[in-house]
Scaffold this motif. Structure first.
Motif, PDB file in Angstrom:
ATOM      1  N   ALA A 114      20.337  21.320 -49.889  1.00  0.00           N
ATOM      2  CA  ALA A 114      20.185  20.118 -50.352  1.00  0.00           C
ATOM      3  C   ALA A 114      20.946  20.008 -50.954  1.00  0.00           C
ATOM      4  N   SER A 115      21.842  18.468 -51.126  1.00  0.00           N
ATOM      5  CA  SER A 115      22.925  18.414 -51.559  1.00  0.00           C
ATOM      6  C   SER A 115      22.633  17.164 -52.890  1.00  0.00           C
ATOM      7  N   LEU A 116      23.180  16.958 -53.469  1.00  0.00           N
ATOM      8  CA  LEU A 116      23.990  15.591 -54.064  1.00  0.00           C
ATOM      9  C   LEU A 116      25.468  14.952 -53.970  1.00  0.00           C
ATOM     10  N   ASP A 117      25.078  13.806 -53.648  1.00  0.00           N
ATOM     11  CA  ASP A 117      26.337  13.017 -53.286  1.00  0.00           C
ATOM     12  C   ASP A 117      25.651  11.281 -53.712  1.00  0.00           C
ATOM     13  N   LYS A 118      26.478  10.189 -54.727  1.00  0.00           N
ATOM     14  CA  LYS A 118      26.472   9.832 -55.156  1.00  0.00           C
ATOM     15  C   LYS A 118      25.171   9.028 -55.776  1.00  0.00           C
ATOM     16  N   GLY A 119      24.398  10.027 -56.117  1.00  0.00           N
ATOM     17  CA  GLY A 119      23.830   9.863 -57.288  1.00  0.00           C
ATOM     18  C   GLY A 119      21.768   9.677 -55.858  1.00  0.00           C
ATOM     19  N   LEU A 120      22.179  10.156 -54.483  1.00  0.00           N
ATOM     20  CA  LEU A 120      21.184  10.258 -53.004  1.00  0.00           C
ATOM     21  C   LEU A 120      21.238  11.678 -53.144  1.00  0.00           C
ATOM     22  N   LEU A 121      20.382  12.733 -53.671  1.00  0.00           N
ATOM     23  CA  LEU A 121      19.303  13.563 -53.686  1.00  0.00           C
ATOM     24  C   LEU A 121      19.539  14.419 -51.440  1.00  0.00           C
ATOM     25  N   THR A 122      19.071  14.766 -50.658  1.00  0.00           N
ATOM     26  CA  THR A 122      19.308  15.018 -49.457  1.00  0.00           C
ATOM     27  C   THR A 122      19.008  15.821 -49.537  1.00  0.00           C
ATOM     28  N   ILE A 123      17.730  16.272 -49.195  1.00  0.00           N
ATOM     29  CA  ILE A 123      17.466  17.886 -48.664  1.00  0.00           C
ATOM     30  C   ILE A 123      16.515  17.935 -47.173  1.00  0.00           C
ATOM     31  N   GLU A 124      17.641  18.403 -46.476  1.00  0.00           N
ATOM     32  CA  GLU A 124      17.049  19.065 -44.787  1.00  0.00           C
ATOM     33  C   GLU A 124      16.371  19.816 -44.927  1.00  0.00           C
ATOM     34  N   LEU A 125      15.255  19.734 -44.738  1.00  0.00           N
ATOM     35  CA  LEU A 125      14.167  20.651 -43.497  1.00  0.00           C
ATOM     36  C   LEU A 125      14.305  20.390 -42.166  1.00  0.00           C
ATOM     37  N   GLN A 126      13.438  21.626 -41.776  1.00  0.00           N
ATOM     38  CA  GLN A 126      14.136  22.052 -40.825  1.00  0.00           C
ATOM     39  C   GLN A 126      12.149  22.753 -39.433  1.00  0.00           C
ATOM     40  N   ARG A 127      11.668  22.897 -38.878  1.00  0.00           N
ATOM     41  CA  ARG A 127      10.378  23.818 -38.756  1.00  0.00           C
ATOM     42  C   ARG A 127      10.972  24.792 -37.567  1.00  0.00           C
ATOM     43  N   GLU A 128      10.710  25.903 -37.788  1.00  0.00           N
ATOM     44  CA  GLU A 128      11.557  26.577 -37.470  1.00  0.00           C
ATOM     45  C   GLU A 128       9.903  27.762 -37.109  1.00  0.00           C
ATOM     46  N   ILE A 129       9.446  27.456 -35.108  1.00  0.00           N
ATOM     47  CA  ILE A 129       8.022  28.262 -34.391  1.00  0.00           C
ATOM     48  C   ILE A 129       8.278  30.263 -34.361  1.00  0.00           C
ATOM     49  N   PRO A 130       8.291  30.522 -34.856  1.00  0.00           N
ATOM     50  CA  PRO A 130       7.824  31.732 -34.719  1.00  0.00           C
ATOM     51  C   PRO A 130       8.170  31.948 -32.914  1.00  0.00           C
ATOM     52  N   GLU A 131       9.030  33.115 -32.701  1.00  0.00           N
ATOM     53  CA  GLU A 131       8.824  32.709 -31.298  1.00  0.00           C
ATOM     54  C   GLU A 131       7.333  33.427 -30.600  1.00  0.00           C
ATOM     55  N   ALA A 132       6.639  34.015 -31.323  1.00  0.00           N
ATOM     56  CA  ALA A 132       5.465  34.589 -30.881  1.00  0.00           C
ATOM     57  C   ALA A 132       4.412  33.742 -31.774  1.00  0.00           C
ATOM     58  N   LEU A 133       4.418  32.615 -31.747  1.00  0.00           N
ATOM     59  CA  LEU A 133       3.465  31.365 -31.383  1.00  0.00           C
ATOM     60  C   LEU A 133       4.517  29.886 -30.852  1.00  0.00           C
ATOM     61  N   LYS A 134       5.613  30.143 -29.806  1.00  0.00           N
ATOM     62  CA  LYS A 134       5.992  29.477 -29.150  1.00  0.00           C
ATOM     63  C   LYS A 134       5.135  29.291 -27.837  1.00  0.00           C
ATOM     64  N   PRO A 135       5.401  28.283 -26.633  1.00  0.00           N
ATOM     65  CA  PRO A 135       4.741  28.422 -26.004  1.00  0.00           C
ATOM     66  C   PRO A 135       5.620  29.275 -24.918  1.00  0.00           C
ATOM     67  N   ARG A 136       4.487  29.526 -23.767  1.00  0.00           N
ATOM     68  CA  ARG A 136       5.257  30.726 -23.045  1.00  0.00           C
ATOM     69  C   ARG A 136       4.873  30.398 -21.579  1.00  0.00           C
ATOM     70  N   ARG A 137       6.618  30.628 -20.407  1.00  0.00           N
ATOM     71  CA  ARG A 137       5.355  30.278 -19.084  1.00  0.00           C
ATOM     72  C   ARG A 137       4.601  31.858 -18.193  1.00  0.00           C
ATOM     73  N   ILE A 138       4.033  31.734 -17.760  1.00  0.00           N
ATOM     74  CA  ILE A 138       3.431  33.126 -16.922  1.00  0.00           C
ATOM     75  C   ILE A 138       3.761  32.525 -15.499  1.00  0.00           C
ATOM     76  N   GLU A 139       3.927  33.550 -14.870  1.00  0.00           N
ATOM     77  CA  GLU A 139       4.452  33.640 -13.872  1.00  0.00           C
ATOM     78  C   GLU A 139       3.620  33.344 -13.472  1.00  0.00           C
ATOM     79  N   ILE A 140       3.088  32.888 -12.373  1.00  0.00           N
ATOM     80  CA  ILE A 140       2.446  32.777 -10.841  1.00  0.00           C
ATOM     81  C   ILE A 140       2.216  33.625  -9.853  1.00  0.00           C
TER      82      ILE A 140
END
Length: 160
Positions: A114-140
């Protein structure tokens, strides 16, 4: 006339959707329409978001950001500045009231900064999906035509 939704029938058959039901229930509650301070929500990438809030007149130490699980709370409390003894307000139009703004966050969305500049508060958000929940490719695997596998041996051969 406002009707409230009853989610209890869904609890009988939906397993693991507690968070979704809680969000729907909180959204259905009557909340006062407070449009202050104004804010923008911007999607800046596939898994990145930004909240920009206009908090003119507030200093860093008068703002509080609280990151709870699935909830971001932005609060502001202005310290009352004493006017000079010989000055009188003829019109006071700059808002300096206390506020609290809540943002429901999806699972795995975290505050990156988060940062405050010239009267604007800016909040940065990031979605961080754990490796165990990410889709994985299954080899056929492919079996070569005409080749047979030897049957798996279950018992050891008998010794003579």
């Amino acid at each position: 006339m406002r009707t409230t939704l009853d989610f209890s029938p869904l609890f009988r058959t939906g397993i693991g959707f507690d968070r979704l039901f809680d969000v729907l229930e909180s959204a259905s509650r009557i909340q006062p329409m407070d449009n202050w301070p104004p804010y923008d929500i911007i999607r800046v990438g596939e898994d990145a978001y930004r909240i920009v809030m206009a908090v003119a007149g507030y200093d860093r130490d008068e703002l509080t950001l609280t990151d709870r699980p699935n909830l971001l709370v932005v609060a502001g409390a202005k310290r009352e500045a004493e006017p000079a003894p010989d000055s009188v307000y003829l019109h006071k139009g700059i808002a300096g009231r206390t506020f609290e703004r809540r943002f429901e966050l999806a699972d795995h969305v975290k505050v990156a900064g988060a940062s405050l500049d010239k009267g604007l508060l800016t909040i940065e958000l990031q979605r961080e999906i754990p490796e165990a929940l990410k889709p994985r490719r299954i080899e056929i695997r492919s079996e070569a035509a005409g080749t047979t596998k030897a049957p798996a041996q279950i018992e050891a051969p008998k010794a003579a």
